[in-house]
Design an enzyme around this catalytic site. Structure first.
Site, short mmCIF file in Angstrom:
data_model
loop_
_atom_site.label_atom_id
_atom_site.label_comp_id
_atom_site.label_asym_id
_atom_site.label_seq_id
_atom_site.Cartn_x
_atom_site.Cartn_y
_atom_site.Cartn_z
N ASN A 9 -8.75 -4.81 3.25
CA ASN A 9 -9.63 -4.75 1.96
C ASN A 9 -9.92 -6.37 1.86
O ASN A 9 -8.49 -6.60 2.03
CB ASN A 9 -8.36 -4.44 1.37
CG ASN A 9 -9.62 -4.68 -0.65
OD1 ASN A 9 -10.95 -5.78 -0.47
ND2 ASN A 9 -8.45 -4.73 -1.19
N TRP A 10 -10.56 -6.89 2.50
CA TRP A 10 -11.44 -8.63 2.76
C TRP A 10 -10.97 -9.27 1.28
O TRP A 10 -10.67 -10.39 0.80
CB TRP A 10 -11.75 -8.85 3.54
CG TRP A 10 -12.53 -8.74 4.82
CD1 TRP A 10 -10.44 -8.07 4.68
CD2 TRP A 10 -12.72 -9.09 6.08
NE1 TRP A 10 -11.03 -8.29 6.66
CE2 TRP A 10 -12.68 -8.59 6.73
CE3 TRP A 10 -14.36 -9.82 5.85
CZ2 TRP A 10 -13.28 -8.36 8.12
CZ3 TRP A 10 -14.45 -9.44 6.88
CH2 TRP A 10 -13.84 -9.39 7.56
N LYS A 11 -10.91 -8.42 0.19
CA LYS A 11 -11.34 -9.33 -1.91
C LYS A 11 -12.41 -9.82 -1.38
O LYS A 11 -13.11 -10.46 -0.48
CB LYS A 11 -9.50 -9.63 -1.65
CG LYS A 11 -8.37 -8.09 -1.87
CD LYS A 11 -7.63 -8.81 -2.09
CE LYS A 11 -6.64 -7.31 -2.06
NZ LYS A 11 -4.67 -7.50 -2.73
N HIS A 94 -9.14 0.12 -7.60
CA HIS A 94 -8.10 -1.55 -6.56
C HIS A 94 -7.80 -1.74 -8.08
O HIS A 94 -8.47 -1.91 -9.40
CB HIS A 94 -8.70 -2.22 -5.95
CG HIS A 94 -7.87 -3.26 -5.33
ND1 HIS A 94 -7.35 -3.81 -6.45
CD2 HIS A 94 -7.45 -2.86 -4.46
CE1 HIS A 94 -6.40 -5.03 -5.39
NE2 HIS A 94 -6.43 -3.81 -4.29
N GLU A 96 -7.27 -4.45 -9.56
CA GLU A 96 -7.58 -5.98 -9.20
C GLU A 96 -8.85 -5.65 -10.54
O GLU A 96 -9.11 -6.19 -11.11
CB GLU A 96 -8.04 -7.23 -8.04
CG GLU A 96 -6.20 -7.06 -7.73
CD GLU A 96 -6.59 -7.55 -6.12
OE1 GLU A 96 -7.82 -7.72 -5.89
OE2 GLU A 96 -5.60 -8.02 -5.39
N GLU A 166 -0.50 2.17 -4.41
CA GLU A 166 -0.59 0.64 -3.99
C GLU A 166 -0.08 0.14 -5.31
O GLU A 166 -0.08 -0.31 -6.90
CB GLU A 166 -2.37 -0.32 -4.20
CG GLU A 166 -2.36 0.73 -2.96
CD GLU A 166 -3.20 -1.25 -2.24
OE1 GLU A 166 -3.68 -1.22 -1.48
OE2 GLU A 166 -4.71 -1.75 -3.39
N GLY A 172 -0.04 -8.58 -3.15
CA GLY A 172 0.13 -10.15 -2.46
C GLY A 172 1.40 -10.68 -3.21
O GLY A 172 1.01 -11.54 -3.70
N SER A 212 1.67 -5.71 0.61
CA SER A 212 2.11 -6.19 1.33
C SER A 212 2.33 -6.15 2.45
O SER A 212 3.75 -6.08 3.15
CB SER A 212 3.44 -7.00 0.93
OG SER A 212 2.90 -7.60 -0.33
N GLY A 233 -4.46 -5.84 2.57
CA GLY A 233 -4.78 -7.24 2.30
C GLY A 233 -5.62 -8.44 2.80
O GLY A 233 -5.82 -8.47 4.04
P1 PGA Z 1 -1.59 -7.01 0.41
O1 PGA Z 1 -2.99 -6.38 -1.13
O2 PGA Z 1 -1.82 -7.13 1.01
O3 PGA Z 1 -2.56 -8.82 -0.28
O4 PGA Z 1 -0.88 -6.82 -0.73
C1 PGA Z 1 -2.83 -5.30 -0.68
C2 PGA Z 1 -4.47 -4.24 -1.89
O5 PGA Z 1 -3.88 -5.74 -2.34
O6 PGA Z 1 -4.85 -4.06 -1.16
#
Ligand code: PGA
Length: 249
Positions: A9-11, A94, A96, A166, A172, A212, A233
Site C-alpha cells: 500500500n503505497w499511500k 484503511h 487513514e 491493521e 507507520g 509496521s 506500507g
Molecule cells: P506500515 O503501513 O507498514 O507503514 O505501518 C501499513 C498500512 O497502513 O497498510
C-alpha cells in the site's frame, strides 16, 4: 481458496518517475509462485503500473474508490473507472480513510457493495486504536467493523473478499503487534466469519496483517496459522525490502 498475499500500500507516495523506477526493478525479480503479489499505487499511476505489469504476475490494486458508479462527486474515482483500466482489486476501509476522511462503517459497507457488484476483489481493512486495546475492547470492535462493513454481503461474495487486520497503533509507528496478538485477532476474525457464514468460508478467506511489517519481522508474523500475508506500507516502497517480505513465508 485461501491465498498467501503480500500487498504493498503505497499511500500518497511515489510519483510517476518513482513508480516507473520501482516497476523496472520489480520486473527483474523472481516472484514465488505460491504468493500473490500486489501493489497499490496512487490513482494517477494505476494506468501506467497496470500496463507495465501486463506480462507479470503482479496485481495492481487501487487504494480507495467511491461508493457511486458516477455522478457529481468532484475529485472521486469510481469502480467502473478502475475497471476500465483493468484494475480489479481495491483496498477499502484503511484506517487513514476512516480517521482522516470520515469514512464510517456505513459508507464502507456501500463501497464494498459497489465493488462486489462490479466484480472487484476487496481488501477490507479493520483495526483498533490503542485505547480500545487497553480497554480490552479490541475483539468486539473488530467484530463490529466486520458486521457493519462486510456482513451485508452474501456468502458467495466472500470469494472476492480479503480481510486486512491493521491495528491503528502499529501503522507507520515501527511498533508491530506481536505474532501472538496478530494470531489471536486473526483467529477471532475467522471465528466471527464462521459464526455469520460458515466454517468453510471462514477457512477460505485470506486474512492479512498490516502495521509496521518489515523484512526483519515478516516471517514470524506470516508463520502464524491464521495469518495469510501482509498489507505493507513503508516497507513496500523499495523493491528490496518489499521482496524480502514477499519471500518471508
Ligand atoms: P506500515 O503501513 O507498514 O507503514 O505501518 C501499513 C498500512 O497502513 O497498510
Amino acid at each position: 481458496m485461501r491465498k498467501k498475499i503480500v500487498a504493498g500500500n503505497w499511500k500518497m507516495n511515489h510519483d510517476l518517475a518513482q513508480t516507473e523506477m520501482f516497476l523496472v526493478d520489480l520486473k527483474k525479480q523472481v516472484l514465488p509462485e505460491e504468493v500473490t503479489v500486489m501493489i497499490a499505487p496512487a490513482f494517477t499511476n494505476l494506468n501506467h503500473a497496470f500496463n507495465s505489469l501486463r506480462e507479470h504476475p503482479v496485481t495492481v490494486a487501487a487504494q480507495n474508490m467511491h461508493q457511486n458508479n458516477n455522478g457529481a462527486f468532484t475529485g472521486e474515482v469510481s469502480a467502473e473507472m478502475l475497471k476500465s483500466l483493468g484494475v480489479e482489486t481495491v483496498i477499502i476501509g484503511h484506517s487513514e480513510r476512516r480517521a482522516q476522511f470520515n469514512e464510517t462503517n456505513e459508507i464502507l459497507s456501500e463501497k464494498v457493495k459497489t465493488a462486489i457488484a462490479n466484480k472487484m476483489t476487496v481488501i477490507f481493512c479493520v483495526g483498533e486504536e490503542l485505547e480500545e486495546r487497553k480497554q480490552n475492547n479490541h475483539l468486539k470492535l473488530i467484530e463490529s467493523q466486520l458486521t457493519e462493513g462486510v456482513f451485508q454481503q452474501p456468502e458467495t461474495a466472500w470469494k472476492n473478499i480479503v480481510i486486512a487486520y491493521e491495528p491503528v497503533w502499529a501503522i507507520g509507528t515501527g511498533e508491530t503487534a506481536t505474532p501472538q496478538q496478530a494470531q489471536e485477532m486473526h483467529q477471532h476474525i475467522r471465528t466471527v466469519i464462521a459464526n455469520k457464514y460458515s466454517k468453510s468460508t471462514a477457512n477460505d478467506v485470506s486474512i492479512l496483517y498490516g502495521g509496521s511489517v518489515k523484512p526483519n519481522n515478516a516471517s514470524e508474523i506470516f508463520n502464524q496459522p491464521d495469518v495469510d500475508g501482509g498489507l505493507i506500507g513503508g516497507a513496500s516502497l523499495e523493491v528490496e525490502s518489499f521482496m524480502k517480505i514477499v519471500n518471508a513465508f
